[in-house]
Design a protein around this motif. Structure first.
Motif, mmCIF file in Angstrom:
data_model
loop_
_atom_site.group_PDB
_atom_site.id
_atom_site.type_symbol
_atom_site.label_atom_id
_atom_site.label_comp_id
_atom_site.label_asym_id
_atom_site.label_seq_id
_atom_site.Cartn_x
_atom_site.Cartn_y
_atom_site.Cartn_z
ATOM 1 N N ASN A 162 -92.835 -139.586 -42.344
ATOM 2 C CA ASN A 162 -92.136 -140.062 -43.549
ATOM 3 C C ASN A 162 -92.573 -139.354 -44.833
ATOM 4 O O ASN A 162 -91.822 -139.332 -45.803
ATOM 5 C CB ASN A 162 -92.242 -141.590 -43.687
ATOM 6 C CG ASN A 162 -93.662 -142.080 -43.837
ATOM 7 O OD1 ASN A 162 -94.610 -141.360 -43.543
ATOM 8 N ND2 ASN A 162 -93.827 -143.303 -44.287
ATOM 9 N N TYR A 163 -93.786 -138.813 -44.835
ATOM 10 C CA TYR A 163 -94.237 -137.974 -45.962
ATOM 11 C C TYR A 163 -94.958 -136.762 -45.363
ATOM 12 O O TYR A 163 -96.179 -136.634 -45.514
ATOM 13 C CB TYR A 163 -95.211 -138.723 -46.856
ATOM 14 C CG TYR A 163 -94.614 -139.706 -47.834
ATOM 15 C CD1 TYR A 163 -94.209 -139.298 -49.103
ATOM 16 C CD2 TYR A 163 -94.468 -141.050 -47.510
ATOM 17 C CE1 TYR A 163 -93.681 -140.204 -50.015
ATOM 18 C CE2 TYR A 163 -93.947 -141.957 -48.412
ATOM 19 C CZ TYR A 163 -93.552 -141.527 -49.673
ATOM 20 O OH TYR A 163 -93.031 -142.427 -50.575
ATOM 21 N N PRO A 164 -94.240 -135.877 -44.685
ATOM 22 C CA PRO A 164 -94.946 -134.825 -43.945
ATOM 23 C C PRO A 164 -95.661 -133.822 -44.835
ATOM 24 O O PRO A 164 -96.586 -133.148 -44.384
ATOM 25 C CB PRO A 164 -93.825 -134.137 -43.154
ATOM 26 C CG PRO A 164 -92.573 -134.469 -43.885
ATOM 27 C CD PRO A 164 -92.780 -135.786 -44.558
ATOM 28 N N PHE B 34 -107.964 -144.303 -41.678
ATOM 29 C CA PHE B 34 -106.637 -144.608 -41.109
ATOM 30 C C PHE B 34 -105.772 -145.360 -42.107
ATOM 31 O O PHE B 34 -106.228 -146.321 -42.735
ATOM 32 C CB PHE B 34 -106.787 -145.541 -39.899
ATOM 33 C CG PHE B 34 -107.233 -144.884 -38.636
ATOM 34 C CD1 PHE B 34 -107.594 -143.551 -38.573
ATOM 35 C CD2 PHE B 34 -107.290 -145.640 -37.457
ATOM 36 C CE1 PHE B 34 -108.012 -142.972 -37.382
ATOM 37 C CE2 PHE B 34 -107.698 -145.073 -36.265
ATOM 38 C CZ PHE B 34 -108.069 -143.736 -36.224
ATOM 39 N N GLU B 35 -104.524 -144.965 -42.170
ATOM 40 C CA GLU B 35 -103.540 -145.804 -42.840
ATOM 41 C C GLU B 35 -102.430 -146.034 -41.828
ATOM 42 O O GLU B 35 -101.773 -145.102 -41.372
ATOM 43 C CB GLU B 35 -103.007 -145.114 -44.090
ATOM 44 C CG GLU B 35 -102.285 -146.083 -44.983
ATOM 45 C CD GLU B 35 -100.817 -145.817 -45.028
ATOM 46 O OE1 GLU B 35 -100.440 -144.662 -45.259
ATOM 47 O OE2 GLU B 35 -100.046 -146.763 -44.812
ATOM 48 N N CYS B 36 -102.284 -147.308 -41.440
ATOM 49 C CA CYS B 36 -101.353 -147.613 -40.348
ATOM 50 C C CYS B 36 -100.190 -148.448 -40.867
ATOM 51 O O CYS B 36 -99.830 -148.366 -42.032
ATOM 52 C CB CYS B 36 -102.114 -148.310 -39.226
ATOM 53 S SG CYS B 36 -103.473 -147.323 -38.571
ATOM 54 N N ARG C 172 -91.118 -146.611 -45.158
ATOM 55 C CA ARG C 172 -92.397 -146.424 -45.851
ATOM 56 C C ARG C 172 -93.313 -147.532 -45.372
ATOM 57 O O ARG C 172 -92.876 -148.672 -45.235
ATOM 58 C CB ARG C 172 -92.218 -146.536 -47.374
ATOM 59 C CG ARG C 172 -91.289 -145.520 -47.972
ATOM 60 C CD ARG C 172 -90.811 -145.938 -49.358
ATOM 61 N NE ARG C 172 -91.883 -146.304 -50.254
ATOM 62 C CZ ARG C 172 -92.000 -147.517 -50.800
ATOM 63 N NH1 ARG C 172 -91.123 -148.487 -50.531
ATOM 64 N NH2 ARG C 172 -93.002 -147.792 -51.598
ATOM 65 N N CYS C 173 -94.564 -147.182 -45.120
ATOM 66 C CA CYS C 173 -95.437 -148.246 -44.626
ATOM 67 C C CYS C 173 -95.690 -149.282 -45.707
ATOM 68 O O CYS C 173 -96.138 -150.385 -45.421
ATOM 69 C CB CYS C 173 -96.733 -147.700 -44.059
ATOM 70 S SG CYS C 173 -97.354 -146.349 -44.975
ATOM 71 N N THR C 174 -95.372 -148.963 -46.963
ATOM 72 C CA THR C 174 -95.505 -149.928 -48.043
ATOM 73 C C THR C 174 -94.194 -150.666 -48.336
ATOM 74 O O THR C 174 -94.114 -151.407 -49.319
ATOM 75 C CB THR C 174 -95.973 -149.218 -49.332
ATOM 76 O OG1 THR C 174 -95.156 -148.066 -49.506
ATOM 77 C CG2 THR C 174 -97.429 -148.832 -49.273
ATOM 78 N N ALA C 175 -93.172 -150.444 -47.528
ATOM 79 C CA ALA C 175 -91.873 -151.087 -47.816
ATOM 80 C C ALA C 175 -91.979 -152.607 -47.709
ATOM 81 O O ALA C 175 -92.715 -153.133 -46.869
ATOM 82 C CB ALA C 175 -90.821 -150.582 -46.834
HETATM 83 O O1 G3P Z 1 -98.243 -144.088 -45.977
HETATM 84 C C1 G3P Z 1 -97.832 -144.560 -47.163
HETATM 85 C C2 G3P Z 1 -96.379 -144.356 -47.362
HETATM 86 O O2 G3P Z 1 -95.656 -144.730 -46.224
HETATM 87 C C3 G3P Z 1 -95.909 -145.115 -48.529
HETATM 88 O O3 G3P Z 1 -96.221 -144.449 -49.677
HETATM 89 O O4 G3P Z 1 -95.862 -143.881 -52.005
HETATM 90 O O5 G3P Z 1 -93.963 -144.695 -50.636
HETATM 91 O O6 G3P Z 1 -95.762 -146.257 -51.307
HETATM 92 P P1 G3P Z 1 -95.405 -144.847 -50.981
#
Ligand code: G3P
Length: 494
Positions: free
Chosen positions: A169-171, A264-266, A298-301
């Motif tokens: 998602n953020y390569p 790790f960020e999962c 996004r893992c923060t979605a």
């Molecule tokens: O790994 C974090 C990413 O998925 C989210 O980052 O900047 O979109 O909150 P961001």
């Protein structure tokens, strides 16, 4: 310029077959195997990536281990210079990298451009920050019972060889956020890009090389996690693993590596608690942005919203009204498209749709969206969701926001804290004092008050608890995580 700059990366066929970087040159793997990457936008093949062999991984790691002490001994200002040059190269190649990223992972132009710009800014910021990172000296007589005469010199030193594994998602950004602090702290890096997004990541790696990294300091190995992941992370030459990806893979890696540092960020399922006094218009806009940006991948979605029934009854129509102007699903290349494009693959879309179907079958109601065509998942709002449904209990990597009615704040906090995830949470209220009191009771890495979950600005600490992560990232925090304290004690001869 792009053609010349990126010539060594691939052959000249259409679609191109990309090479991997063995630390010295871009080469074809002896495996003879490649993986095709299809654009999520239209299924067109963007290129092929090498599947490297275990022997090739051995050679790359051998070299990384051999050159690491030399790289750590290289004056810091020289390492810093390479990073600033890389950032300059990224800015120079901004349009090219933006369009590649769009095509490869289906980001909208705005999202792709912002990833590239953010990456260049991040690299500069980390390179500036590292200069002020310093150790300390401690004197023995501060501690009761000790005389003067013993001095501890405490320094930050490298771990050694760091494996960096980045997600699709953020390569570019989530590769640089690992590689740069690792290199600046004197580690050498073996980088495994995501498969989808791998071509953009290879271009990033090429810019580090062009900026002047010495031989063996950075290498790039490609191949699926299933085929090379375990071999890589359990290799005897690896001293640390930095990984962003799903919680399942994170748990798997952690059980394999043994006693080495892990960063790790999962996954996350990021709840949002809306109090009755919240300012509903801005809250609605934050929820839309938080849930639907980059199609919820996004893992923060934001994945679910908690509030009393009457709060949700007020909020939902405002969200629906705001969505008319701000959320338009479509081809991410089109200026008409807003926030929601395709998800990364049809398999990913099917997984999201299965969770939506399960929720609807269990009594939830889709007040927006609810359907999928190919890998285009409609921006979906589900009401009357229960916490145990998969749309909430698992990480649904797509544009779906669930609404769960609760009787009290305590019930909401209990739902949040029962989750296996703990990345971020939001609380919306006009009373920041109440927000702070609630934030203290929520067990996640970061609580946002009156804002949607997000990683940035990138010098803020970013971390998850439970299955959402290990360790802390964010400029200075990443520099510290990518190194260890070493103490040398000078004793006065007696
Ligand atoms: O790994 C974090 C990413 O998925 C989210 O980052 O900047 O979109 O909150 P961001």
């Amino acid at each position: 310029m792009p053609e010349e700059t990126f010539t060594p990366l691939s052959d000249t066929q259409t679609p191109p077959t990309y090479r991997f970087f063995n630390g010295k040159e871009w080469v074809v793997s002896k495996s003879g195997k490649t993986t095709e990457l299809k654009s999520p936008i239209d299924g067109e093949i963007v290129g092929k990536l090498q599947l490297v062999t275990h022997d090739e991984i051995d050679a790359v790691l051998e070299k990384a281990k051999q050159v690491q002490p030399l790289w750590e001994a290289t004056p810091l200002h020289q390492r810093v210079k390479v990073m600033h040059l890389t950032a300059d190269w990224i800015r120079h190649m901004e349009d090219y990298c933006t369009s590649l990223l769009m095509r490869e992972i289906g980001k909208t132009t705005g999202d792709a451009k912002s990833e590239i710009v953010r990456t260049a800014d991040l690299i500069d910021y980390i390179a500036d920050e590292v200069i002020s990172l310093r150790g300390e000296t401690l004197d023995s007589d501060n501690f009761p019972g000790f005389e003067k005469g013993r001095t501890a010199i405490v320094e930050w030193v490298a771990h050694g060889v760091v494996v960096c594994i980045a997600p699709f998602n953020y390569p570019v950004n989530l590769s640089a956020s690992k590689i740069v602090p690792a290199l600046l702290m004197g580690n050498t890096v073996v980088f495994k890009p995501p498969t989808q997004g791998g071509i953009s990541a290879l271009h990033l790696a090429q810019l580090f090389i062009k900026a002047g990294l010495p031989e063996g300091v950075l290498s790039v190995v490609t191949g699926s996690g299933e085929e090379i992941g375990d071999y890589l992370v359990t290799h005897k030459h690896v001293n640390m693993v930095a990984f962003t990806g799903s919680s399942d893979v994170g748990v798997h890696i952690a059980t394999k590596t043994g006693m080495i540092p892990l960063l790790f960020e999962c996954g996350g399922n990021n709840p949002t608690l809306v109090l009755p006094d919240a300012d509903m218009e801005p809250t609605a806009r934050e929820i839309i942005k938080g849930g639907f940006s980059y199609s919820g991948q996004r893992c923060t979605a934001i994945k679910y919203v908690l509030g009393t029934q009457s709060t949700l009854d007020t909020l939902l129509p405002i969200i629906l009204a705001n969505m008319k102007d701000t959320v338009v699903m479509g081809d991410p290349r089109s200026p008409e498209t807003k926030l929601v494009g395709p998800v990364i693959s049809e398999a990913a879309a099917a997984k999201v749709q299965a969770a939506v179907d399960e929720a609807v079958k269990g009594g939830a109601e889709a007040v927006a969206g609810g359907h999928t065509k190919g890998n285009y998942v409609e921006p979906t709002l589900l009401k009357n969701v229960k916490p145990q449904m998969n749309v909430v209990a698992t990480e649904v990597f797509g544009p779906v926001i669930s609404f769960i009615p609760v009787a009290s704040i305590d019930e909401a906090i209990s739902i949040i804290n029962t989750s296996t995830y703990g990345l971020q949470a939001s609380v919306f209220t006009k009373d920041e004092g109440t927000g702070l009191v609630i934030a203290k009771k929520i067990n996640v890495g970061t609580v946002q008050i009156n804002g949607s979950p997000q990683r940035g600005p990138d010098h803020f600490p970013f971390m998850g608890v439970k299955h959402s992560g290990l360790g802390v990232q964010g400029v200075r925090y990443s520099l510290e995580a990518m190194s260890r304290l070493k103490s040398t004690v000078i004793n006065k001869p007696s």
